[in-house]
Motif scaffolding. Structure first.
Motif, PDB file in Angstrom:
ATOM      1  N   LYS A 116      43.150  10.811 -65.622  1.00  0.00           N
ATOM      2  CA  LYS A 116      44.417  10.699 -66.355  1.00  0.00           C
ATOM      3  C   LYS A 116      44.232  10.900 -67.855  1.00  0.00           C
ATOM      4  O   LYS A 116      45.046  11.526 -68.511  1.00  0.00           O
ATOM      5  CB  LYS A 116      45.043   9.326 -66.080  1.00  0.00           C
ATOM      6  N   LYS A 117      43.159  10.337 -68.391  1.00  0.00           N
ATOM      7  CA  LYS A 117      42.966  10.396 -69.844  1.00  0.00           C
ATOM      8  C   LYS A 117      42.812  11.824 -70.331  1.00  0.00           C
ATOM      9  O   LYS A 117      43.488  12.286 -71.248  1.00  0.00           O
ATOM     10  CB  LYS A 117      41.756   9.556 -70.234  1.00  0.00           C
ATOM     11  N   SER A 118      41.887  12.556 -69.678  1.00  0.00           N
ATOM     12  CA  SER A 118      41.661  13.944 -70.113  1.00  0.00           C
ATOM     13  C   SER A 118      42.868  14.808 -69.790  1.00  0.00           C
ATOM     14  O   SER A 118      43.190  15.743 -70.516  1.00  0.00           O
ATOM     15  CB  SER A 118      40.403  14.506 -69.443  1.00  0.00           C
ATOM     16  N   SER A 119      43.596  14.485 -68.701  1.00  0.00           N
ATOM     17  CA  SER A 119      44.777  15.271 -68.338  1.00  0.00           C
ATOM     18  C   SER A 119      45.854  15.144 -69.394  1.00  0.00           C
ATOM     19  O   SER A 119      46.500  16.115 -69.760  1.00  0.00           O
ATOM     20  CB  SER A 119      45.325  14.786 -66.990  1.00  0.00           C
ATOM     21  N   ARG A 120      46.058  13.939 -69.900  1.00  0.00           N
ATOM     22  CA  ARG A 120      47.098  13.723 -70.913  1.00  0.00           C
ATOM     23  C   ARG A 120      46.757  14.477 -72.198  1.00  0.00           C
ATOM     24  O   ARG A 120      47.616  15.107 -72.823  1.00  0.00           O
ATOM     25  CB  ARG A 120      47.241  12.227 -71.197  1.00  0.00           C
ATOM     26  N   ALA A 121      45.500  14.449 -72.574  1.00  0.00           N
ATOM     27  CA  ALA A 121      45.081  15.186 -73.776  1.00  0.00           C
ATOM     28  C   ALA A 121      45.280  16.684 -73.572  1.00  0.00           C
ATOM     29  O   ALA A 121      45.722  17.394 -74.484  1.00  0.00           O
ATOM     30  CB  ALA A 121      43.615  14.880 -74.087  1.00  0.00           C
ATOM     31  N   ALA A 122      44.961  17.143 -72.354  1.00  0.00           N
ATOM     32  CA  ALA A 122      45.144  18.572 -72.057  1.00  0.00           C
ATOM     33  C   ALA A 122      46.617  18.958 -72.114  1.00  0.00           C
ATOM     34  O   ALA A 122      46.976  20.033 -72.603  1.00  0.00           O
ATOM     35  CB  ALA A 122      44.559  18.895 -70.682  1.00  0.00           C
ATOM     36  N   LEU A 123      47.487  18.066 -71.614  1.00  0.00           N
ATOM     37  CA  LEU A 123      48.930  18.340 -71.644  1.00  0.00           C
ATOM     38  C   LEU A 123      49.420  18.482 -73.086  1.00  0.00           C
ATOM     39  O   LEU A 123      50.135  19.434 -73.418  1.00  0.00           O
ATOM     40  CB  LEU A 123      49.696  17.214 -70.940  1.00  0.00           C
ATOM     41  N   ILE A 124      49.026  17.536 -73.921  1.00  0.00           N
ATOM     42  CA  ILE A 124      49.458  17.589 -75.333  1.00  0.00           C
ATOM     43  C   ILE A 124      48.937  18.863 -75.981  1.00  0.00           C
ATOM     44  O   ILE A 124      49.644  19.524 -76.758  1.00  0.00           O
ATOM     45  CB  ILE A 124      48.969  16.351 -76.108  1.00  0.00           C
ATOM     46  N   ARG A 125      47.705  19.264 -75.654  1.00  0.00           N
ATOM     47  CA  ARG A 125      47.110  20.468 -76.248  1.00  0.00           C
ATOM     48  C   ARG A 125      47.910  21.714 -75.846  1.00  0.00           C
ATOM     49  O   ARG A 125      48.218  22.568 -76.685  1.00  0.00           O
ATOM     50  CB  ARG A 125      45.652  20.595 -75.817  1.00  0.00           C
ATOM     51  N   VAL A 126      48.281  21.803 -74.564  1.00  0.00           N
ATOM     52  CA  VAL A 126      49.065  22.955 -74.096  1.00  0.00           C
ATOM     53  C   VAL A 126      50.453  22.952 -74.736  1.00  0.00           C
ATOM     54  O   VAL A 126      50.976  23.991 -75.149  1.00  0.00           O
ATOM     55  CB  VAL A 126      49.172  22.949 -72.555  1.00  0.00           C
ATOM     56  N   LEU A 127      51.052  21.762 -74.837  1.00  0.00           N
ATOM     57  CA  LEU A 127      52.392  21.679 -75.427  1.00  0.00           C
ATOM     58  C   LEU A 127      52.387  22.008 -76.910  1.00  0.00           C
ATOM     59  O   LEU A 127      53.382  22.492 -77.450  1.00  0.00           O
ATOM     60  CB  LEU A 127      52.977  20.283 -75.198  1.00  0.00           C
ATOM     61  N   LYS A 128      51.270  21.759 -77.575  1.00  0.00           N
ATOM     62  CA  LYS A 128      51.189  22.138 -78.996  1.00  0.00           C
ATOM     63  C   LYS A 128      51.182  23.658 -79.153  1.00  0.00           C
ATOM     64  O   LYS A 128      51.724  24.192 -80.128  1.00  0.00           O
ATOM     65  CB  LYS A 128      49.935  21.531 -79.639  1.00  0.00           C
ATOM     66  N   VAL A 129      50.579  24.343 -78.184  1.00  0.00           N
ATOM     67  CA  VAL A 129      50.640  25.813 -78.176  1.00  0.00           C
ATOM     68  C   VAL A 129      52.094  26.265 -78.051  1.00  0.00           C
ATOM     69  O   VAL A 129      52.575  27.143 -78.772  1.00  0.00           O
ATOM     70  CB  VAL A 129      49.786  26.394 -77.027  1.00  0.00           C
ATOM     71  N   LEU A 130      52.805  25.629 -77.126  1.00  0.00           N
ATOM     72  CA  LEU A 130      54.228  25.938 -76.934  1.00  0.00           C
ATOM     73  C   LEU A 130      55.027  25.579 -78.181  1.00  0.00           C
ATOM     74  O   LEU A 130      55.932  26.319 -78.586  1.00  0.00           O
ATOM     75  CB  LEU A 130      54.747  25.163 -75.715  1.00  0.00           C
ATOM     76  N   ASP A 131      54.703  24.451 -78.799  1.00  0.00           N
ATOM     77  CA  ASP A 131      55.416  24.011 -80.011  1.00  0.00           C
ATOM     78  C   ASP A 131      55.271  25.028 -81.126  1.00  0.00           C
ATOM     79  O   ASP A 131      56.240  25.346 -81.831  1.00  0.00           O
ATOM     80  CB  ASP A 131      54.852  22.653 -80.460  1.00  0.00           C
TER      81      ASP A 131
END
Length: 1278
Positions: A116-131
Motif C-alpha cells: 500500500k505504501k509504495s502504491s500510494r506514492a506511485a499514484l501521486i507520482r503518476v497524478l503529478k504527471v497528469l497535473d
C-alpha cells in the motif's frame, strides 16, 4: 436498439466509462446490469451488442465499447491528430493510471497482496504527471470533453472517492480542477451521480447501489466471463467482491468453506488496517515535542496592503515583502501614484508635445465602450492588448498617448433610463416629454456613467484621463454637427424614403413579445389563395407574416415557370378591399420553393421592395411607428400587428381562401435592447452616400497606405466596401445627437409646399438662424416667411464614433493635439466591428480631413468560453473580469441572476452551466494573471476559447516570480551594488554565460513580437525565461557557488560575478514583463537596487524597454552546449526515477564519444552534478572503462549515462519486482498475439479496435524489452 451490458457494482470504473461514453453518444444504447448471453462469447466486460448480436456486432471491453460510443457523439477526436491524442490518453489510463489506482484502492476494499505504501506514492507520482499536463488546459484534448477525459476521469474516480484526501488535492490542483469540471458535466452526472470527494482514507464499506443510470433489475454481484474466470483485468477489482448478506453473495449461492476462510483472512486484514489508522491518528494528537508532520500546502493566500497611503502617494516599499504573492497586496496603491505622477500623459518627461521626438509618436484611441456598459471579457481582452502596446511604446521613449472615451450608446442608454423611469415613477418617456427625459438621461449618466472608467483603472489601463471624452460632450457634439452639415451641403448626406428595420417599438418586455399577453406564433408558413379576376382559377402563395398580406400589391412568378405563362397580364383580387394586383414576372422568384408564386409587399420586405421598384408597384405602408395597422380596411384598422395576425388568418378561413400551415425554420429578428420583433418599415430617413468613400477606403488598403492585421480580414474589408450600400443614419430615439436638419415651410403662394421625403425642402445649420438664412436664400424669400421644423430623429451612434479619432482633438478647430496626434498610429479592436466602425472611421476621416485616421488596424479575436460557445447570459458563461480578478463563489455567480430579465428556465440552464464550469467558483486570480492569460491566448485567429480556470495557472506563475525575486534578493544581500551598466566582464561561468544568452534571446523575441502583434510569442518567451530557464535551471545551478564560498570563504570573485548576472536577469526580466503584468513587475522592481539611483526613472513603466542593441549576448553555441547538458541532466533524472532513488545521491559516469564532448561535460560538471542531484560527475572517453554495477541510459549520440547503483539499492528485491512485472507483460503480450492471430480477426474486429490492439502490443513489447534490460543489468550486480 443496441444493448450495453455492464456490471452492477457502483465502483466498476470500466463499466462506468462505458456508461459515461453512452451519455455522450448520439445514439444511446439500452443499459442492462447483467451478464451478456453466453452465446455472444464476450471476452470481457462491459459488452455492447449491436443489432442482432451476431459475430461482428459484439464489442467487448471498456476501450472498444467506449470508443465506439464516444465516436458516435464525435467525442473521439475531430481529426487524425486529436484521435491519436485521445488514444494516447486511453493508453495512459489503461497502462499507467489504472494499475496504481487499483493498487491503492483495492486494499481498502479488503484485497490482499498489495504494497500500500509504495502504491500510494506511485499514484501521486503518476497524478503529478497528469497535473503538469493539465496546467495549461481545461480538457486533455481540444477544447471540450473527449473520450480522453472520460477514460482518465473514470480511471482516477476511485482514488478521488476513497484515497485522495484534501491535502493531496491541494498538491494536485490542476487534476482536481479538471476532475471536478468533468464530473459536473451533465453527462457525467447522469452516469455517475454526484461524486463525493474523499475527506479521510478509511476502509470502504461496500455500496450495493448500482451506477446512477443503470437498470438493476437483473443485477449480479460480479462481472464474469462465461467460463467463470475474471472478465478482464478488473475482475480482481471491485466488481469481483460484491456485497455480502449473511455470508453469502447477494443474488448468489452460499459460500464454500474455502471462501469463508478467505473472507476471515480479509476481515483480519481490515482489522489490522484499521489498527494502523488508529495508531496514526494517536500520533497526530501527541505533544508537539515529537517530530512535526510535513505542513500541508496552503490555500491561495489573501494578503492585504495595510500601510496607510494617501491616494496618489507612493506605496510603501520599505516593509518586507509578504511570504507569498497576493494580488490584493500587489495591486494596492500603484495606480493612483502612476496617475498622479503623470506617467500616462504624453507630456511626461518633455517640455512640449510639439517638440520633435526622434523616437517618434504613438497615438491610439480606445474603442469607446458604451456608457451603460460594464466590463466583460471582450473589454478585458481589448484593454490587455492595447495597454500592453501602449506601455511598450512608452517604455521605448516615444511620445505616447492612449486616449480614453465613452460612447453615449443611443438605444442602450435610452432603454435603461426608460425602464428606470417606469420602475421608479410609473411613467413613460412620452408622459415626461423629450426635454425632461433628456435631463433624466444626463442625470443617470452623471451618477452611473463613469463606472466603466473605474473598471478600466482596475485593469491597469494606462490611459491619459485628462483627455477623456464623451461622445455627447460639447466638443464632440460640435464636431458631429459640423460633420453632418458639411456632408449634407456637399450632397453626401441626403433624404430618401426607403425600407428600414424599425429597431424600437413601445411596450415592456413580456414572454415572448413585449406588449402581448398571449404568445405569438413564429416558425410557420401560411399558404392561402388569391382569386384570378374573371375566372375560377386561383394562385396560391405563402408567407411567414400573414398580416402583411394587407399591404400586398402584386403576385410574382418566374418568367420561365410554365405553370403561369397563361397568366401574363392577368390580375388577382385582394379579398379584403377592392385592390386589384398584377401578376408580375421576375427572376428573383425561386420556382422550386412552394408553389413558385410569391406575394409582394414592397413596403415591408427588402426583396419585395426591390421588386416593387422594378415593376413600379404601389408601396402601401400598413404599420405606424407604434406597431399599429394603418392604411388597411376594417376590422383590421388600428390593430396591433400580432393581434392582426390571428384575425387575418381567421378571415381567410371564413372566406375559404386559407390553404394550410406548415412548420418553417426561420430567423426571427429580435432587437437586442428592447427584445421586440424588428419590423421592416417604409419611412423617410437620412442616408450617407457611401460608394465613393467606400472606394477610397478600399483603395487605401490596396495601395498599402493602410495596413490591416491579420491579413485574412482583407477579404471581408474588400467585399463590404466594394459592394457597399448607402448608410441610413436616422434613428427614432430621443437620446443622441439630434439631426441638425430642418424641414422648410414657406408662407408664400409662389412656393409650392414640399413633402417630407423631398430633400430640396430640408436644410441643415449650426443654429436655427443659420438654417433659416439658408432656406430664405434657397427659395429667394425673406427670412420672416420661412418656418422651420427640426427633424425629431437622432444620428446613428456609429456616426459620432466614425469621427472619434479626430473629434477628440477638437476638430474642426486647429489644435495642438490635432496637429501632433492626428492621424493616429494604430487602431486596435475586435474583428466583429470591422465594417460597423473601422471602415466608417476610414471613410469619414478621408472625407472630412483628407487623411487616414490611422496607419495600421490590428483586429483581435472574439472571446468565447472554454467550450467555444459565444458568451451568452442564458448559458451562464458571461464573466465579469473583476470577478476573475477578485474571485467569486459559485453562489456569488448564481446571485448575478437575481435581477436578471432572463426566463426562469434560462436562469436554471445558466446556473447549470456555471456549476459545470466553475463547481468551486472562480478563485482570486488578480489583474496581472488575467492580462497575461488574455495576451497568451491572442493568436491571430478569429476566436479565443478562454478557460477562466487556466488564468489561475498564471497566478501561480506570479507566485513563482515572487519567490524567485525574494530568494534572489536574499542571495544578493543588503549591501549589493549593481554595476552602472549591464555588460559582460569576461569572468562569467558557463551558467552565467548561458542565462545571459537566454535573456538576450528573450529580449529579441519580445521586441519582434510587439512589432508584429504576436502576443503569445511575447508571453511564451517571458514565461519560459522566468520559469524554465531562470528558476528551474540558473537559480538551482548557482546555489553551490554561494554555499561553497560561504563555507570556506573562497571564490569571492565568482560570487560577485554571479550576483551581477542574477541582478541583470531580474531587472531586465521585470522590464520585459512590465507591459503585460504592470502591477507585480512594479512591486518587485521597486525592491531592487538601482544602477544609477540619482538619474534612473522613478517607475518601471517609464524605464526603457530592453532592446537588442544593449542586450546582444545571445550565442547559438552557448545555447547548443547547454541544450546538450540539459539532455544529460534529464537522462540522469529519468534513471534516478526509474530506480526510485529520490533521496539517494549516486556517482554518475558520463561516457563521451570524443575528447571535445568529454571536455564539455567536465566544463559543466558542477551544474550537471547540482541539477541531477548526483554525488559526483565523472567524464570518460569512449576508451575508458565504466565501473560495474551501473544502470545505463543513452543521453544522445555523443554521451551515455552510467549511474552507479551497486550498494545503493536492494538488487534481489528489485529483480523480484521485475520478474513479477515480466510475467504480467508476457501474459498480456501472449493474449494479444492470440487475439490478433485468429483467422477471422481482420474481418470481424473494427479497424479502430485493431489499431488499439496493435498499439497495446507495441507498448507491451517495448516495456518487456526495458524490463529484460533492467533485469540483465541487476544480475551483473548480484
Amino acid at each position: 436498439m443496441a444493448a450495453l451490458f455492464v456490471s452492477p457494482h457502483p465502483d466498476d470504473f470500466r463499466s462506468l466509462l462505458a456508461l459515461v461514453a453512452a451519455e455522450f453518444s448520439s445514439s444511446r444504447p439500452q443499459t442492462l446490469t447483467e451478464e451478456p448471453p453466453a452465446s455472444l462469447n464476450a471476452r470481457s466486460g462491459p459488452t455492447l451488442v449491436l443489432g442482432a448480436g451476431e459475430g461482428d456486432a459484439v464489442l467487448s471491453g471498456a476501450s472498444a465499447v467506449s470508443w465506439y460510443l464516444a465516436d458516435l457523439g464525435r467525442r473521439a477526436g475531430v481529426d487524425a491528430k486529436q484521435r491519436s491524442q485521445v488514444w494516447q490518453w486511453l493508453s495512459f489510463a489503461d497502462n499507467e493510471l489504472t494499475p496504481v489506482s487499483c493498487a491503492v484502492v483495492f486494499p481498502l476494499m479488503g484485497m490482499t497482496g498489495v504494497d500500500k505504501k509504495s502504491s500510494r506514492a506511485a499514484l501521486i507520482r503518476v497524478l503529478k504527471v497528469l497535473d503538469k499536463a493539465l496546467e495549461p488546459r481545461t480538457f486533455l484534448v481540444g477544447e471540450s470533453v473527449t473520450l480522453a477525459d472520460m477514460a482518465v476521469a473514470t480511471a482516477v474516480l476511485l482514488p478521488f472517492k476513497y484515497v485522495l484526501e484534501p491535502s493531496d488535492r491541494k498538491v494536485l490542483t490542476n487534476v482536481t480542477r479538471w476532475f471536478t469540471t468533468c464530473t459536473n458535466q451533465p453527462q457525467f452526472l447522469k452516469a455517475l451521480g454526484k461524486i463525493t470527494l474523499c475527506e479521510k482514507m478509511v476502509p470502504v464499506t461496500p455500496n450495493t447501489n448500482p451506477p446512477a443510470n443503470a437498470k438493476a433489475a437483473n443485477a449480479k454481484a460480479a462481472n464474469a466471463s462465461p467460463d467463470g474466470s475474471p472478465a478482464d483485468a478488473t475482475a480482481n477489482g471491485p466488481e469481483a467482491n460484491g456485497p455480502e448478506v449473511n455470508g453469502q453473495e447477494a443474488n448468489g449461492p452460499p459460500k464454500t468453506e474455502a471462501q469463508l476462510k478467505k473472507d476471515a483472512k480479509k476481515k483480519e486484514k481490515l482489522e489490522k488496517f484499521q489498527q494502523k489508522k488508529d495508531m496514526e491518528a494517536k500520533k497526530k494528537t501527541k505533544p508537539a515535542t515529537e517530530k512535526k508532520a510535513k505542513p500541508e500546502k496552503k490555500d491561495l493566500e489573501v494578503i492585504s496592503y495595510s500601510v496607510a497611503t494617501a491616494p496618489g502617494e507612493k506605496k510603501d516599499i520599505i516593509s518586507p515583502l509578504p511570504d507569498s504573492y497576493s494580488p490584493q497586496y500587489v495591486e494596492a496603491a500603484w495606480y493612483p501614484w502612476w496617475e498622479k505622477q503623470g506617467f500616462f500623459k504624453p507630456e511626461y518627461g518633455r517640455e512640449s508635445i510639439s517638440d520633435h521626438n526622434p523616437r517618434g509618436v504613438f497615438m491610439m484611441c480606445i474603442p469607446p465602450p458604451n456608457v451603460t456598459g460594464s466590463l466583460h471579457l471582450g473589454h478585458a481582452l481589448t484593454n490587455a492588448i492595447q495597454d500592453s502596446l501602449t506601455r511598450w511604446h512608452r517604455m521605448r521613449g516615444e511620445t505616447t498617448l492612449w486616449n480614453p472615451g465613452c460612447d453615449h450608446a443611443g438605444i442602450a442608454t435610452q432603454v435603461v433610463v426608460e425602464k428606470k423611469l417606469m420602475r421608479e415613477r410609473g411613467m413613460s418617456r412620452h408622459e415626461l416629454g423629450r426635454e425632461n427625459f433628456i435631463q433624466e438621461v444626463w442625470k443617470w449618466k452623471n451618477e452611473k456613467g463613469d463606472r466603466i472608467y473605474h473598471q478600466l483603472k482596475k485593469l491597469g489601463s494606462s490611459l491619459d484621463w485628462d483627455r477623456a471624452c464623451f461622445t455627447m460632450d460639447p466638443k464632440l457634439s460640435y464636431a458631429v454637427q459640423e460633420a453632418f452639415i458639411r456632408m449634407h451641403d456637399e450632397g453626401v448626406i441626403y433624404r430618401s424614403k426607403r425600407l428600414v428595420d424599425k429597431k424600437e417599438l413601445t411596450g415592456r418586455t413580456l414572454l415572448p413579445v413585449p406588449g402581448y399577453k398571449e404568445k405569438v406564433e413564429f416558425g410557420v408558413l401560411v399558404s392561402f389563395a388569391y382569386k384570378v379576376e374573371g375566372s375560377d382559377e386561383e394562385v396560391i402563395v405563402a408567407t411567414t407574416r400573414i398580416e402583411t398580406m394587407l399591404g400586398d400589391t402584386a403576385v410574382a412568378v418566374h418568367p420561365d415557370d410554365s405553370r403561369y405563362q397563361h397568366l401574363k397580364g392577368k390580375i388577382v383580387l385582394h379579398p379584403f378591399c377592392d385592390r386589384k394586383m398584377p401578376i408580375v414576372f421576375d427572376d428573383f422568384v425561386d420556382m422550386s420553393f412552394g408553389t413558385g408564386a410569391v406575394k409582394i409587399t414592397p413596403a415591408h420586405d427588402q426583396n419585395d421592395y426591390e421588386v416593387g421598384e422594378r415593376h413600379n408597384l404601389p408601396f402601401i405602408n400598413i404599420l405606424n411607428e407604434n406597431g399599429l395597422l394603418i392604411n388597411v380596411p376594417p376590422p383590421f384598422l388600428g390593430m396591433k400587428r400580432f393581434e392582426a395576425r390571428k384575425t387575418v388568418l381567421q378571415a381567410l378561413k371564413d372566406r375559404g381562401q386559407f390553404i394550410e400551415i406548415k412548420d418553417n425554420p426561420m430567423v426571427v429578428p429580435v432587437c437586442s435592447r428592447s427584445k421586440d420583433i424588428v419590423e421592416p418599415l417604409l419611412k423617410p430617413q437620412w442616408y450617407v452616400a457611401c460608394k465613393e468613400m467606400g472606394k477610397q477606403a478600399a483603395d487605401a488598403v490596396r495601395e498599402g497606405q493602410l495596413k490591416i492585421i491579420p491579413d485574412h480580414h482583407l477579404k471581408t474589408w474588400f467585399n463590404w466596401l466594394d459592394n457597399i450600400r448607402d448608410w441610413c443614419i436616422s434613428r427614432q430615439l430621443w437620446w443622441g445627437h439630434r439631426i441638425p436638419a430642418y424641414f422648410i415651410t414657406v408662407s408664400d403662394a409662389a412656393v409650392k409646399p414640399g413633402e417630407d421625403m423631398d430633400g430640396h425642402y430640408w436644410v441643415s445649420g449650426r443654429s436655427e438662424e443659420e438654417a433659416r438664412e439658408k432656406a430664405a436664400k434657397r427659395f429667394n424669400v425673406s427670412a420672416d416667411k420661412v418656418s422651420l421644423r427640426q427633424d425629431e430623429d437622432v444620428l446613428d451612434t456609429w456616426f459620432s464614433s466614425g469621427i472619434f479619432p479626430f473629434s477628440i482633438f477638437g476638430w474642426p478647430n486647429e489644435t495642438q493635439d490635432l496637429n501632433v496626434f492626428y492621424p493616429g498610429t494604430l487602431l486596435e479592436t475586435g474583428h466583429d466591428i470591422l465594417f460597423f466602425w473601422v471602415a466608417r472611421m476610414v471613410m469619414m476621416g478621408i472625407k472630412l480631413t483628407g487623411k487616414l485616421p490611422f496607419k495600421e488596424v490590428y483586429l483581435h479575436a472574439v472571446v468565447r468560453d472554454a467550450h467555444g460557445r459565444k458568451m451568452s447570459k442564458s448559458l451562464g458563461n458571461v464573466i465579469d473580469p473583476l470577478d476573475v480578478i477578485t474571485g467569486i463563489s459559485l453562489e456569488g455567480l448564481h446571485a448575478l441572476f437575481l435581477n436578471s430579465n432572463l426566463d426562469p428556465l434560462e436562469v436554471e440552464k445558466a446556473k447549470q452551466g456555471q456549476t459545470a464550469d466553475y463547481p468551486n467558483g472562480i478563485p482570486e486570480c488578480g489583474t496581472d494573471a488575467l492580462r497575461f492569460a488574455l495576451c497568451a491566448y491572442t493568436s491571430q485567429g478569429r476566436d479565443i476559447n478562454l478557460d477562466v480556470n487556466r488564468i489561475l495557472g498564471y497566478r501561480h506563475f506570479c507566485n513563482k516570480l515572487w519567490n524567485a525575486v525574494k530568494f534572489s534578493m536574499k542571495t544578493l544581500g543588503d549591501d549589493f551594488v549593481p554595476s552602472e551598466k549591464a555588460q559582460l566582464c569576461g569572468e562569467e561561468s558557463v551558467s552565467d554565460r548561458w542565462i545571459l544568452s537566454r535573456l538576450s534571446a528573450a529580449v529579441a523575441v519580445c521586441d519582434a513580437g510587439f512589432k508584429a502583434y504576436e502576443f503569445p510569442t511575447i508571453t511564451t518567451a517571458i514565461y519560459n525565461f522566468w520559469l524554465y530557464e531562470l528558476c528551474d535551471v540558473y537559480l538551482e545551478s548557482v546555489k553551490p557557488v554561494f554555499s561553497k564560498s560561504e563555507e570556506d570563504g573562497s571564490g569571492e570573485r565568482p560570487r560577485l560575478v554571479c550576483r551581477q548576472t542574477l541582478y541583470t536577469c531580474l531587472e531586465v526580466g521585470l522590464r520585459l514583463l512590465s507591459p503585460v503584468m504592470p502591477f507585480v513587475s512594479e512591486e518587485l522592481y521597486q525592491r531592487l537596487p538601482r544602477r544609477r539611483p540619482q538619474s534612473d526613472p522613478p517607475s518601471i513603466c517609464v524605464t526603457p524597454y530592453p532592446d537588442t542593441e544593449e542586450f546582444c549576448w545571445h550565442s547559438a553555441e552557448v545555447d547548443r552546449d547547454m541544450e546538450f547538458v540539459m539532455t544529460v541532466i534529464k537522462t540522469i533524472r529519468s534513471l534516478r526515477s526509474d530506480y526510485n532513488m529520490n533521496k539517494t545521491k549516486a556517482d554518475c559516469y558520463l561516457q563521451c564519444i570524443d575528447s571535445a564532448t568529454a571536455a564539455l561535460v567536465q566544463k559543466n560538471s558542477l551544474p550537471i552534478q547540482t541539477l541531477s542531484y548526483s554525488q559526483a560527475v565523472i567524464a570518460l572517453t569512449a576508451k575508458q572503462p565504466v565501473p560495474g554495477g551501473c544502470a545505463v541510459a543513452i543521453a544522445s549520440d555523443r554521451c551515455t549515462v552510467n549511474l552507479m547503483l551497486k550498494g545503493l539499492i536492494d538488487v534481489e528485491k528489485e529483480v523480484a519486482k521485475l520478474m513479477t512485472k515480466k510475467g504480467d507483460l508476457e501474459k498480456q503480450t501472449e493474449k494479444l498475439r492470440e487475439k490478433i492471430a485468429k483467422s477471422d480477426y481482420k474481418e470481424k474486429v473494427p479497424v479502430k479496435v485493431q489499431e488499439q490492439d496493435a498499439e497495446k502490443l507495441r507498448q507491451s513489447q517495448s516495456e518487456l524489452e526495458k524490463v529484460n534490460e533492467a533485469m540483465d543489468n541487476f544480475r551483473t550486480m548480484m
